[in-house]
Design a protein around this motif. Structure first.
Motif, PDB file in Angstrom:
ATOM      1  N   PHE A 120     -65.762 -22.540 -36.836  1.00 43.01           N
ATOM      2  CA  PHE A 120     -65.137 -21.969 -37.878  1.00 43.01           C
ATOM      3  C   PHE A 120     -63.784 -21.936 -37.843  1.00 43.01           C
ATOM      4  N   LEU A 121     -63.155 -22.093 -39.060  1.00 46.79           N
ATOM      5  CA  LEU A 121     -61.495 -21.695 -39.032  1.00 46.79           C
ATOM      6  C   LEU A 121     -61.178 -20.948 -40.213  1.00 46.79           C
ATOM      7  N   GLU A 122     -59.904 -20.551 -39.883  1.00 49.15           N
ATOM      8  CA  GLU A 122     -59.266 -19.608 -41.163  1.00 49.15           C
ATOM      9  C   GLU A 122     -58.339 -20.546 -41.928  1.00 49.15           C
ATOM     10  N   GLU A 123     -58.248 -20.174 -43.227  1.00 45.74           N
ATOM     11  CA  GLU A 123     -57.202 -20.840 -43.946  1.00 45.74           C
ATOM     12  C   GLU A 123     -56.290 -19.547 -44.672  1.00 45.74           C
ATOM     13  N   ASP A 124     -55.014 -19.580 -44.446  1.00 46.74           N
ATOM     14  CA  ASP A 124     -54.174 -18.666 -44.903  1.00 46.74           C
ATOM     15  C   ASP A 124     -53.408 -19.372 -46.059  1.00 46.74           C
ATOM     16  N   ALA A 125     -53.340 -18.910 -47.234  1.00 46.57           N
ATOM     17  CA  ALA A 125     -52.495 -19.535 -48.154  1.00 46.57           C
ATOM     18  C   ALA A 125     -51.603 -18.515 -48.957  1.00 46.57           C
ATOM     19  N   GLU A 126     -50.538 -19.103 -49.411  1.00 52.23           N
ATOM     20  CA  GLU A 126     -49.393 -18.506 -50.287  1.00 52.23           C
ATOM     21  C   GLU A 126     -49.243 -19.324 -51.522  1.00 52.23           C
ATOM     22  N   VAL A 127     -49.125 -18.584 -52.359  1.00 54.04           N
ATOM     23  CA  VAL A 127     -48.716 -19.238 -53.844  1.00 54.04           C
ATOM     24  C   VAL A 127     -47.751 -18.803 -54.455  1.00 54.04           C
ATOM     25  N   TRP A 128     -46.734 -19.707 -54.596  1.00 55.61           N
ATOM     26  CA  TRP A 128     -44.978 -19.314 -55.075  1.00 55.61           C
ATOM     27  C   TRP A 128     -45.119 -19.924 -56.563  1.00 55.61           C
ATOM     28  N   ASP A 129     -44.251 -19.291 -57.530  1.00 57.99           N
ATOM     29  CA  ASP A 129     -44.443 -19.817 -58.688  1.00 57.99           C
ATOM     30  C   ASP A 129     -42.909 -20.153 -58.876  1.00 57.99           C
ATOM     31  N   SER A 130     -42.537 -20.574 -60.274  1.00 57.37           N
ATOM     32  CA  SER A 130     -41.226 -21.246 -60.284  1.00 57.37           C
ATOM     33  C   SER A 130     -40.050 -20.502 -60.253  1.00 57.37           C
ATOM     34  N   ALA A 131     -40.432 -19.112 -60.270  1.00 59.52           N
ATOM     35  CA  ALA A 131     -39.302 -18.241 -60.144  1.00 59.52           C
ATOM     36  C   ALA A 131     -39.154 -17.776 -58.682  1.00 59.52           C
ATOM     37  N   ASP A 132     -39.652 -18.514 -57.746  1.00 59.39           N
ATOM     38  CA  ASP A 132     -39.555 -18.300 -56.496  1.00 59.39           C
ATOM     39  C   ASP A 132     -40.004 -16.931 -55.895  1.00 59.39           C
ATOM     40  N   ARG A 133     -41.184 -16.665 -56.674  1.00 62.56           N
ATOM     41  CA  ARG A 133     -41.771 -15.273 -56.317  1.00 62.56           C
ATOM     42  C   ARG A 133     -43.325 -15.849 -55.575  1.00 62.56           C
ATOM     43  N   LEU A 134     -43.659 -14.876 -54.596  1.00 61.58           N
ATOM     44  CA  LEU A 134     -44.837 -14.989 -53.892  1.00 61.58           C
ATOM     45  C   LEU A 134     -45.662 -14.258 -54.667  1.00 61.58           C
ATOM     46  N   VAL A 135     -46.684 -14.950 -55.463  1.00 61.28           N
ATOM     47  CA  VAL A 135     -47.418 -14.372 -56.628  1.00 61.28           C
ATOM     48  C   VAL A 135     -48.948 -14.198 -56.251  1.00 61.28           C
ATOM     49  N   ALA A 136     -49.241 -14.888 -55.036  1.00 55.79           N
ATOM     50  CA  ALA A 136     -50.645 -14.798 -54.510  1.00 55.79           C
ATOM     51  C   ALA A 136     -50.761 -15.092 -53.064  1.00 55.79           C
ATOM     52  N   GLN A 137     -51.638 -14.227 -52.350  1.00 54.17           N
ATOM     53  CA  GLN A 137     -51.885 -14.529 -51.127  1.00 54.17           C
ATOM     54  C   GLN A 137     -53.364 -14.650 -50.925  1.00 54.17           C
ATOM     55  N   SER A 138     -54.053 -15.630 -49.925  1.00 55.88           N
ATOM     56  CA  SER A 138     -55.258 -15.325 -49.408  1.00 55.88           C
ATOM     57  C   SER A 138     -55.601 -15.660 -48.027  1.00 55.88           C
ATOM     58  N   ARG A 139     -56.658 -15.316 -47.580  1.00 63.39           N
ATOM     59  CA  ARG A 139     -57.304 -15.860 -46.348  1.00 63.39           C
ATOM     60  C   ARG A 139     -58.721 -16.135 -46.487  1.00 63.39           C
ATOM     61  N   GLN A 140     -59.160 -17.175 -46.043  1.00 61.67           N
ATOM     62  CA  GLN A 140     -60.576 -17.359 -45.987  1.00 61.67           C
ATOM     63  C   GLN A 140     -61.188 -17.981 -44.771  1.00 61.67           C
ATOM     64  N   LEU A 141     -62.225 -17.646 -44.367  1.00 57.62           N
ATOM     65  CA  LEU A 141     -63.110 -18.144 -43.140  1.00 57.62           C
ATOM     66  C   LEU A 141     -64.061 -19.285 -43.660  1.00 57.62           C
ATOM     67  N   ALA A 142     -63.972 -20.401 -43.122  1.00 58.23           N
ATOM     68  CA  ALA A 142     -64.761 -21.473 -43.609  1.00 58.23           C
ATOM     69  C   ALA A 142     -65.421 -22.350 -42.282  1.00 58.23           C
ATOM     70  N   ARG A 143     -66.803 -22.800 -42.675  1.00 56.62           N
ATOM     71  CA  ARG A 143     -67.257 -23.528 -41.483  1.00 56.62           C
ATOM     72  C   ARG A 143     -66.761 -25.112 -41.660  1.00 56.62           C
ATOM     73  N   VAL A 144     -66.936 -25.518 -40.509  1.00 57.79           N
ATOM     74  CA  VAL A 144     -66.650 -26.992 -40.116  1.00 57.79           C
ATOM     75  C   VAL A 144     -67.795 -27.632 -39.560  1.00 57.79           C
ATOM     76  N   ARG A 145     -67.808 -28.906 -40.034  1.00 55.11           N
ATOM     77  CA  ARG A 145     -68.874 -29.781 -39.021  1.00 55.11           C
ATOM     78  C   ARG A 145     -67.988 -30.373 -37.866  1.00 55.11           C
ATOM     79  N   LEU A 146     -68.295 -30.096 -36.642  1.00 59.11           N
ATOM     80  CA  LEU A 146     -67.588 -30.892 -35.413  1.00 59.11           C
ATOM     81  C   LEU A 146     -68.446 -32.067 -34.895  1.00 59.11           C
ATOM     82  N   GLY A 147     -67.537 -33.195 -34.551  1.00 60.30           N
ATOM     83  CA  GLY A 147     -68.170 -34.342 -34.013  1.00 60.30           C
ATOM     84  C   GLY A 147     -68.554 -35.384 -34.890  1.00 60.30           C
TER      85      GLY A 147
END
Length: 286
Positions: A259-286
């Motif tokens: 499993f891995l986490e993904e932390d996202a930031e979303v910035w708009d054209s006015a240089d404002r942080l308009v959204a943030q997220s974290r997700q847990l996702a499953r990965v296939r190893l090997g």
């Protein structure tokens, strides 16, 4: 800020775009909505999780007295497929500034049984009523100008399976996060891109729910391949975005136990942080 590359001659508008049509839900009775999940938002073998979150987000916006999503936490229970689905909502609490509700999306399986695909708990409010005071140490991601970045049309053949979603996006990826496309992943869990909708529609709080989950997975730059299904995704919408393209930055610091986490930031054209997220996702190893 630069305009989206290859912008359409006629730009779609909020409320009249492919994204709006494909996330529209039809009320059947109080708290129950019907939708036909579009095949246009699939990647590899399933419907994109950000698109599905926007579908549920739109249903709750209709069901609750407040229209803007503030925080949403979704658990993805089974993979959704294009086709008919039902969204059932429930109001948990209503207040003066925030309302909380839950929603679940169901589909019928091959045996005719109703299967829950996603369960969401969310709080809604009024983004326009928030104070202007901002105190932050966060900075916009350093992404090269759009004409120095690359989209799916610039690369080799897409990954196996459907990549229909890429036709609906304006996606220009930072070259420093594209080693995986050349067979030379950096080993860093990073992905950065300019992001928009292909028909030129500007962004609103619902399209931010798509933006946090629309880039290639950071697992690709870690040297992994294949589908990276979301287990849980939490999004915080911080502000209504300004017109123009978004910048999205996603990082992974820890891959353990498949499993891995993904932390996202979303910035708009006015240089404002308009959204943030974290997700847990499953990965296939090997």
């Amino acid at each position: 800020m630069p305009e989206a590359a290859s912008a359409p001659a006629v730009r779609a508008t909020i409320g009249d775009s492919e994204f709006d049509r494909d996330t529209a839900v039809t009320p059947r009775e109080p708290g129950v909505y019907d939708i036909d999940l579009s095949a246009g938002w699939t990647i590899i073998s399933a419907v994109n999780g950000g698109y599905l979150l926007a579908v549920l987000g739109r249903a709750l916006a209709d069901a609750l007295p407040h229209a803007d999503p503030f925080t949403l936490s979704a658990h993805y229970l089974t993979a959704s497929q294009p086709g008919p689905a039902v969204v059932r909502t429930q109001t948990v609490r209503t207040g003066r500034t925030l309302s909380t509700g839950q929603a679940s999306l169901f589909q019928t399986d091959e045996q005719g049984r109703e299967v829950e695909r996603i369960r969401l708990l969310a709080s809604y409010g009024d983004l326009d009523a928030l104070p202007d005071d901002v105190r932050t140490s966060a900075e916009p991601p350093a992404i090269p100008p759009m004409d120095q970045c690359f989209g799916p049309e610039d690369g080799p053949a897409p990954v196996d399976g459907s990549s229909a979603i890429t036709d609906r996006l304006m996606l220009k990826l930072d070259p420093s996060t594209l080693g995986w496309a050349l067979g030379k992943p950096s080993g860093k869990g990073e992905m950065r891109a300019w992001f928009g909708l292909a028909d030129g529609r500007d962004h609103d709080p619902l399209s931010l729910l798509l933006a946090v989950d629309a880039l290639p997975p950071t697992a690709f730059e870690l040297g992994l391949k294949g589908w990276v299904p979301t287990v849980e995704l939490t999004v915080h919408v911080r502000s209504r975005p300004a017109p123009g393209p978004l910048r999205v930055s996603i990082t992974t610091r820890n891959l353990a136990g498949g499993f891995l986490e993904e932390d996202a930031e979303v910035w708009d054209s006015a240089d404002r942080l308009v959204a943030q997220s974290r997700q847990l996702a499953r990965v296939r190893l090997g």
